[in-house]
Design a protein around this motif. Sequence first.
Motif, PDB file in Angstrom:
ATOM      1  N   PRO A 186       0.806  -1.233   0.000  1.00  0.00           N
ATOM      2  CA  PRO A 186       0.000   0.000   0.000  1.00  0.00           C
ATOM      3  C   PRO A 186       0.830   1.270   0.000  1.00  0.00           C
ATOM      4  O   PRO A 186       0.446   2.264  -0.627  1.00  0.00           O
ATOM      5  N   THR A 221       0.353   3.833  -2.939  1.00  0.00           N
ATOM      6  CA  THR A 221      -0.146   5.165  -2.568  1.00  0.00           C
ATOM      7  C   THR A 221       0.757   6.245  -3.136  1.00  0.00           C
ATOM      8  O   THR A 221       0.279   7.252  -3.681  1.00  0.00           O
ATOM      9  N   LEU A 241      -5.790  -4.646   0.558  1.00  0.00           N
ATOM     10  CA  LEU A 241      -5.158  -3.616  -0.268  1.00  0.00           C
ATOM     11  C   LEU A 241      -6.179  -2.576  -0.714  1.00  0.00           C
ATOM     12  O   LEU A 241      -5.902  -1.371  -0.702  1.00  0.00           O
ATOM     13  N   MET A 244      -6.073   1.450   0.247  1.00  0.00           N
ATOM     14  CA  MET A 244      -6.000   2.498  -0.762  1.00  0.00           C
ATOM     15  C   MET A 244      -7.167   3.475  -0.671  1.00  0.00           C
ATOM     16  O   MET A 244      -7.302   4.364  -1.512  1.00  0.00           O
TER      17      MET A 244
END
Length: 305
Positions: free
Chosen positions: A62, A66, A105, A109
């Motif tokens: 992540p 990101t 995940l 997000m």
Amino acid sequence: MTPLSPQPSLSRIRIGSAPDSWGVWFPDDPAQVPWQRFLDEVAQSGYEWIELGPYGYLPTDPAVLTEETARRGLKVSAGTVFTGLHHGEAVWEKTWAHVADIAALTRAMGASHLVVIPSFWRDDKTGEVLEPATLTPAQWRDLTSLTERLGREVRERYGLRIVVHPHADTHVDTEENVVRLLDGTDPDLVSLCLDTGHYAYCGGDSVKLIETYGERIGYLHLKQVDPEVLADVRAKGTPFGPAVAQGVMCEPPSGVPELGPVLEAAQRLDVDLFAIVEQDMYPCEPDRPLPIAVRTRAFLRSCGA
């Protein structure tokens, strides 16, 4: 037809795109563009929202994802999982192991949806028939009850809402089967990801479904079907994978259904909805997706989206 001037704003519709529109079907395939290029080009095309695509195609850390999305001005709308819940309790643990990583995940997000695609009854690459195309009553009971369980578990553990995606060459495809799934599941646990292309491929009317089952529409995938190619596919019984390679899913606004009326019907629901462009193009030349994506985004703006 393409509107001649911009239409009234579809203020409740959030437009995005997906790896699918770049010819990405698998986590790793040399025929597909690298994930960095996908992110660069989807941002260049004017989209703000993306889906994760097949788990493992985009970075699964992540923090990395990101950073990569944020610096391109992108946000994630949903993850995608594949299930075969009509096989009953015997597949639950394997299914949950697949779902859990993707759901984690997706939540990390900042997304709130998990797109659930039923398993194929024939192989999408080879066309091999894997099981009967029609479910038995017992299999329908397993499908509906375990889909409800999936919706409950995903919501309780990850705070996500599942949206079931009717798909060609699966058991949730035609209007009859979509309605059977909706009528057999709890609206609080199971919503629909209406894919306009797959639904048209299987003979359905997207506007009618939105107007009839509007409270169950939780998400949209936007795509169109080429009627001439579809007629050939139906006549020959071509499996979905080869049909895509044949060009059955085409660039808007050249196919069906017309997306303007679909978006207007969705806007009338007066709820916030994602509408994610997915033009199946596997396999495709690496330079093909970007110009199509730019034109498609411009077309959707002309519809008010």
